[in-house]
Design an enzyme around this catalytic site. Sequence first.
Site, PDB file in Angstrom:
ATOM      1  N   ARG A 107     -12.010  32.099  45.978  1.00 36.09           N
ATOM      2  CA  ARG A 107     -11.697  31.016  46.920  1.00 36.09           C
ATOM      3  C   ARG A 107     -11.388  29.695  46.217  1.00 36.09           C
ATOM      4  NH1 ARG A 107     -16.146  28.246  50.217  1.00 36.09           N
ATOM      5  NH2 ARG A 107     -17.358  30.018  49.465  1.00 36.09           N
TER       6      ARG A 107
ATOM      7  N   GLU B 276     -12.406   5.027   4.913  1.00 38.91           N
ATOM      8  CA  GLU B 276     -12.013   5.860   6.050  1.00 38.91           C
ATOM      9  C   GLU B 276     -13.297   6.274   6.774  1.00 38.91           C
ATOM     10  OE1 GLU B 276      -9.767   8.827   3.982  1.00 38.91           O
ATOM     11  OE2 GLU B 276      -8.245   7.364   3.354  1.00 38.91           O
TER      12      GLU B 276
ATOM     13  N   TYR C 260       0.822  -1.206   0.000  1.00 38.90           N
ATOM     14  CA  TYR C 260       0.000   0.000   0.000  1.00 38.90           C
ATOM     15  C   TYR C 260       0.865   1.269   0.000  1.00 38.90           C
ATOM     16  CZ  TYR C 260      -3.016   3.798   1.360  1.00 38.90           C
ATOM     17  OH  TYR C 260      -3.656   5.005   1.381  1.00 38.90           O
TER      18      TYR C 260
ATOM     19  N   TYR D 121     -16.576  31.982  45.078  1.00 39.47           N
ATOM     20  CA  TYR D 121     -15.838  30.896  44.425  1.00 39.47           C
ATOM     21  C   TYR D 121     -14.764  31.392  43.467  1.00 39.47           C
ATOM     22  CZ  TYR D 121     -19.193  27.284  45.945  1.00 39.47           C
ATOM     23  OH  TYR D 121     -19.954  26.417  46.670  1.00 39.47           O
TER      24      TYR D 121
ATOM     25  N   ASN E 298       0.836  12.423   4.741  1.00 36.07           N
ATOM     26  CA  ASN E 298       0.073  11.445   5.516  1.00 36.07           C
ATOM     27  C   ASN E 298       0.452  11.527   6.997  1.00 36.07           C
ATOM     28  OD1 ASN E 298      -0.328   7.841   5.407  1.00 36.07           O
ATOM     29  ND2 ASN E 298      -1.863   9.416   5.585  1.00 36.07           N
TER      30      ASN E 298
ATOM     31  N   PHE F  13      -1.347   7.645  11.166  1.00 32.10           N
ATOM     32  CA  PHE F  13      -1.714   8.980  10.703  1.00 32.10           C
ATOM     33  C   PHE F  13      -2.934   9.542  11.430  1.00 32.10           C
ATOM     34  CE2 PHE F  13      -3.367   5.677   7.817  1.00 32.10           C
ATOM     35  CZ  PHE F  13      -4.714   5.750   8.167  1.00 32.10           C
TER      36      PHE F  13
ATOM     37  N   HIS G 289      -4.890  16.326  -3.874  1.00 35.66           N
ATOM     38  CA  HIS G 289      -5.227  16.459  -2.449  1.00 35.66           C
ATOM     39  C   HIS G 289      -5.065  17.891  -1.926  1.00 35.66           C
ATOM     40  CE1 HIS G 289      -5.445  12.190  -2.606  1.00 35.66           C
ATOM     41  NE2 HIS G 289      -5.394  11.987  -1.309  1.00 35.66           N
TER      42      HIS G 289
END
Length: 509
Positions: free
Chosen positions: A286, A420, A52, A283, A202, A331, A82
């Site tokens: 404190r 994915e 791959y 608060y 990646n 990744f 991409h």
Amino acid sequence: MIEIDGNHLSLSQVAAVARHREPVRLASAAQQRMEQAHAWVQEIVAAGSPVYGINTGFGVFADQIISPADATRLTRNLILSHAVGTGPALPAEVVRAAMLIRANTLASGYSGVRPTVVETLLSMLNAGVTPVVPAQGSLGSSGDLAPLSHLALVFSTDEADREEDSGYAVYQGEQMSGKAAMQAAGIPRLILGAKEGLAVNNGATFSAAIAALAVIDANHLLRLAELSLAMSLEAMLGVSAAFDHRLHAARHHPGQIAVAAAVRRLTQGSTLLDAAGKVQDAYSLRCAPQVQGAARDALDFATQVITRELNAATDNPLLFDRGVAISGGNFHGEPVGLAMDFLGIAMAEVAAISERRIFRLTDNKLNAGLPPMLVDSPEAAGLNSGMMMLQYTAASLVLENQTLANPDSVHSLPTSAEQEDHNANSMTAARNARQIIENTAHVLAIEIYCATRALELRLRQMPHARMGTGVRAAYEKVRQQIPYQAGDAWWAPEVERAYQLIIQEDFLD
């Protein structure tokens, strides 16, 4: 000169390169590891067995075998197709941090790229060539594909070498094509070979870059929040018992213990504390060690995660020996996304409790006898609005933080035809955490600005009183830059000066 080897990059080094342009070089041992892994990639390509990302398509096309003759075209197509991010450009410091982190990832020797890929990234950093990278478009899985591809457009090419396919970069203050920027800087662009395009794009590297800078800034702001707390505590004649070391030791949380200790140091020698004879405070005073201390602990967790990510091998597949290329999911940005969600929530709480102290400082029913809205005197109220609108601004920022702090890592949509099917959303988480931190810095600037004025008014009421040593030092630093004004004025430039002052690294020295 910083040397990277894939294993020892620190947060401080990221800041030095991203923000202060510290030069970088590649360690010789890392270069040798990279050369060995690249040789293994070449053997895989020559053998022809499907692996791959080396001789196959990507994502849903993982079962499509690519011939060795098309290896370079495969890599170029990956980068071109991409690089589809959108939105405003990321700040230069984020892009520079990402370039350094990606170079360090590749230097670990698991990615199979030539040393020249890393050396090109480092040459760009050293020369000041900064790719223009859109802020939106990453899911954080398979890493920050779009942003990293925009980065790669600038330093990679093909035989056609078309300028219109080279993206954009800033060099010497001018935006130009990536090709023009690289030529102007004298840095050759690369034709990426088998595996190299995937190795570059990646990994959740932009997520990690934003996160690294966020962690650094959050650390500074948490120390500022201890100072702003101490200043407000003294201005409102707060009760010191809530910061007793025995109280915090009994609960065992390290952040809480550290915050209380910091307040004790900053208020040492104060005669303003306990001067009102109160039993306890609200608060926001404190319980501040419990709230801000929890944020410190959240920051410690985020720091550990991001420091590991700086030195992580995050592309796919990874090469561990001759013929051993293991495909997995390093990744995936989930660790970064979760850490940034947690940090964003923590810093939103720091801003929220700071705003509550600003509110108390400006309300004469709650501020132990100071004038309403911190006007110069009660008689000036009405004609003057004082600090009224500063609390509005702080409240607006806190409300924005409360929206941004909704976690991003729990949101996922499937991509690549369900290959994915669970995405991290880590870059959105990091971007939102960064915005929360920026908003928090402005809230703390407002608190310090208002507390400085409140202390001035308090000492007018109590001329023989003394501020704590740390509080006094901060008060004097602010007053050196921003003199007191009695009546209403355009406060915005003064608040901006306060902001610019407190974000300086040496303000807390």
